[in-house]
Design a protein around this motif. Structure first.
Motif, PDB file in Angstrom:
ATOM      1  N   ALA A 197      -2.420   1.952  21.622  1.00  8.80           N
ATOM      2  CA  ALA A 197      -3.459   1.941  20.587  1.00  8.80           C
ATOM      3  C   ALA A 197      -2.829   1.915  19.196  1.00  8.80           C
ATOM      4  N   VAL A 198      -1.725   2.636  19.038  1.00  2.00           N
ATOM      5  CA  VAL A 198      -1.022   2.647  17.758  1.00  2.00           C
ATOM      6  C   VAL A 198      -0.495   1.253  17.432  1.00  2.00           C
ATOM      7  N   ALA A 199       0.094   0.584  18.402  1.00  2.02           N
ATOM      8  CA  ALA A 199       0.632  -0.769  18.176  1.00  2.02           C
ATOM      9  C   ALA A 199      -0.486  -1.730  17.782  1.00  2.02           C
ATOM     10  N   ARG A 200      -1.630  -1.671  18.472  1.00  4.39           N
ATOM     11  CA  ARG A 200      -2.767  -2.543  18.126  1.00  4.39           C
ATOM     12  C   ARG A 200      -3.258  -2.237  16.713  1.00  4.39           C
ATOM     13  N   PHE A 201      -3.394  -0.944  16.414  1.00  3.26           N
ATOM     14  CA  PHE A 201      -3.871  -0.511  15.108  1.00  3.26           C
ATOM     15  C   PHE A 201      -2.910  -0.969  14.007  1.00  3.26           C
ATOM     16  N   ALA A 202      -1.622  -0.770  14.218  1.00  2.85           N
ATOM     17  CA  ALA A 202      -0.623  -1.158  13.220  1.00  2.85           C
ATOM     18  C   ALA A 202      -0.670  -2.659  12.955  1.00  2.85           C
ATOM     19  N   ARG A 203      -0.796  -3.460  14.024  1.00  2.00           N
ATOM     20  CA  ARG A 203      -0.876  -4.915  13.831  1.00  2.00           C
ATOM     21  C   ARG A 203      -2.066  -5.284  12.939  1.00  2.00           C
ATOM     22  N   VAL A 204      -3.221  -4.674  13.216  1.00  2.04           N
ATOM     23  CA  VAL A 204      -4.419  -4.940  12.414  1.00  2.04           C
ATOM     24  C   VAL A 204      -4.151  -4.590  10.946  1.00  2.04           C
ATOM     25  N   CYS A 205      -3.538  -3.446  10.709  1.00  5.83           N
ATOM     26  CA  CYS A 205      -3.262  -3.010   9.333  1.00  5.83           C
ATOM     27  C   CYS A 205      -2.305  -3.957   8.621  1.00  5.83           C
ATOM     28  N   PHE A 206      -1.177  -4.273   9.264  1.00  6.17           N
ATOM     29  CA  PHE A 206      -0.198  -5.158   8.630  1.00  6.17           C
ATOM     30  C   PHE A 206      -0.822  -6.522   8.326  1.00  6.17           C
ATOM     31  N   GLU A 207      -1.565  -7.066   9.292  1.00  3.67           N
ATOM     32  CA  GLU A 207      -2.189  -8.383   9.078  1.00  3.67           C
ATOM     33  C   GLU A 207      -3.211  -8.330   7.953  1.00  3.67           C
ATOM     34  N   ALA A 208      -4.039  -7.279   7.914  1.00  3.30           N
ATOM     35  CA  ALA A 208      -5.058  -7.162   6.867  1.00  3.30           C
ATOM     36  C   ALA A 208      -4.422  -7.030   5.485  1.00  3.30           C
ATOM     37  N   LEU A 209      -3.251  -6.407   5.425  1.00  2.00           N
ATOM     38  CA  LEU A 209      -2.559  -6.239   4.145  1.00  2.00           C
ATOM     39  C   LEU A 209      -1.671  -7.424   3.792  1.00  2.00           C
ATOM     40  N   GLY A 210      -1.611  -8.416   4.684  1.00  6.17           N
ATOM     41  CA  GLY A 210      -0.774  -9.582   4.429  1.00  6.17           C
ATOM     42  C   GLY A 210       0.709  -9.285   4.523  1.00  6.17           C
ATOM     43  N   ARG A 211       1.051  -8.247   5.258  1.00 10.39           N
ATOM     44  CA  ARG A 211       2.458  -7.876   5.443  1.00 10.39           C
ATOM     45  C   ARG A 211       2.921  -8.370   6.801  1.00 10.39           C
ATOM     46  N   PRO A 212       4.188  -8.750   6.914  1.00 10.05           N
ATOM     47  CA  PRO A 212       4.683  -9.187   8.222  1.00 10.05           C
ATOM     48  C   PRO A 212       4.611  -8.044   9.235  1.00 10.05           C
ATOM     49  N   VAL A 213       4.223  -8.393  10.452  1.00  8.18           N
ATOM     50  CA  VAL A 213       4.160  -7.397  11.526  1.00  8.18           C
ATOM     51  C   VAL A 213       5.593  -7.161  12.010  1.00  8.18           C
ATOM     52  N   PRO A 214       6.071  -5.927  11.929  1.00  5.69           N
ATOM     53  CA  PRO A 214       7.459  -5.651  12.325  1.00  5.69           C
ATOM     54  C   PRO A 214       7.642  -5.727  13.841  1.00  5.69           C
ATOM     55  N   ASP A 215       8.871  -6.005  14.254  1.00  5.92           N
ATOM     56  CA  ASP A 215       9.182  -6.024  15.683  1.00  5.92           C
ATOM     57  C   ASP A 215       9.056  -4.626  16.286  1.00  5.92           C
ATOM     58  N   VAL A 216       9.425  -3.624  15.501  1.00  7.38           N
ATOM     59  CA  VAL A 216       9.319  -2.240  15.945  1.00  7.38           C
ATOM     60  C   VAL A 216       8.168  -1.600  15.173  1.00  7.38           C
ATOM     61  N   MET A 217       7.213  -1.086  15.913  1.00 10.66           N
ATOM     62  CA  MET A 217       6.042  -0.494  15.272  1.00 10.66           C
ATOM     63  C   MET A 217       6.423   0.801  14.540  1.00 10.66           C
ATOM     64  N   MET A 224      -3.068   3.874   8.112  1.00 13.65           N
ATOM     65  CA  MET A 224      -1.665   3.528   7.921  1.00 13.65           C
ATOM     66  C   MET A 224      -1.261   4.023   6.536  1.00 13.65           C
ATOM     67  N   LEU A 225      -0.186   4.788   6.503  1.00 19.91           N
ATOM     68  CA  LEU A 225       0.314   5.334   5.248  1.00 19.91           C
ATOM     69  C   LEU A 225       1.625   4.646   4.895  1.00 19.91           C
ATOM     70  N   THR A 226       1.778   4.301   3.636  1.00 19.83           N
ATOM     71  CA  THR A 226       3.009   3.685   3.158  1.00 19.83           C
ATOM     72  C   THR A 226       3.644   4.627   2.141  1.00 19.83           C
ATOM     73  N   THR A 227       4.863   5.020   2.402  1.00 26.82           N
ATOM     74  CA  THR A 227       5.571   5.973   1.559  1.00 26.82           C
ATOM     75  C   THR A 227       5.884   5.347   0.202  1.00 26.82           C
ATOM     76  N   THR A 228       5.498   6.056  -0.859  1.00 27.91           N
ATOM     77  CA  THR A 228       5.744   5.571  -2.223  1.00 27.91           C
ATOM     78  C   THR A 228       6.809   6.384  -2.949  1.00 27.91           C
ATOM     79  N   ASP A 229       7.083   7.599  -2.457  1.00 23.49           N
ATOM     80  CA  ASP A 229       8.065   8.457  -3.102  1.00 23.49           C
ATOM     81  C   ASP A 229       8.548   9.488  -2.095  1.00 23.49           C
TER      82      ASP A 229
END
Length: 156
Positions: A7-27, A88-93
């Motif tokens: 479920a995490v892998a599916r969710f992460a793919r949706v997030c990366f695609e929606a944000l226009g970021r490349p989907v990483p090989d390792v989730m 999905m959280l992206t570290t900023t600092d």
């Protein structure tokens, strides 16, 4: 509760695609906030619907779990108390320092309860005392802590 890695892998793919970021090989890693399902749900609600844009974790927890420390630009999936991916959280600092080095701005950014430094210190000392007891370690006010700020993405 265990986290469902598929479920995490599916969710992460949706997030990366929606944000226009490349989907990483390792989730990205998936985690729950706090140390109970109830606390995970409460803190995640503050992330999704409230002011929480920072978190703090003991370096000892990362070492005990074998998890890598967060890096700026790195992503991770925040799960609810049932282990379901929700944001999905992206570290900023990232800053690593003694627990006693936290400042009022970071306490405010954590967005938990009373946003004062006194509330933050009391709540986190209680949390870290519980965690250190579970890890069989001695707590002290200068334990090394990862102070992390993040951006939040919640798919619709």
């Amino acid at each position: 509760m265990p986290i469902d890695s598929e479920a995490v892998a599916r969710f992460a793919r949706v997030c990366f695609e929606a944000l226009g970021r490349p989907v990483p090989d390792v989730m990205p890693p998936a985690e729950m906030f706090g140390d109970s399902p109830e606390l995970a749900d409460k803190l995640l609600d503050l992330v999704i619907n409230g002011p929480k844009r920072a978190t703090a974790g003991a370096v000892a927890d990362y070492e005990a779990s074998g998890d890598s420390l967060p890096t700026v630009g790195g992503a991770w999936i925040a799960c609810d108390g049932a282990g379901t991916p929700r944001a999905m959280l992206t570290t900023t600092d990232v800053r690593i320092g003694p627990l006693s080095s936290v400042d009022a701005a970071f306490a405010w950014d954590e967005g938990e309860g009373d946003p004062s430094l006194a509330f933050w210190t009391d709540a986190h000392e209680r949390f870290f005392r519980r965690r250190f007891a579970e890890l069989g370690l001695a707590f002290h006010p200068d334990i090394p802590v990862v102070f992390e700020r993040f951006d939040v993405y919640v798919p619709e």
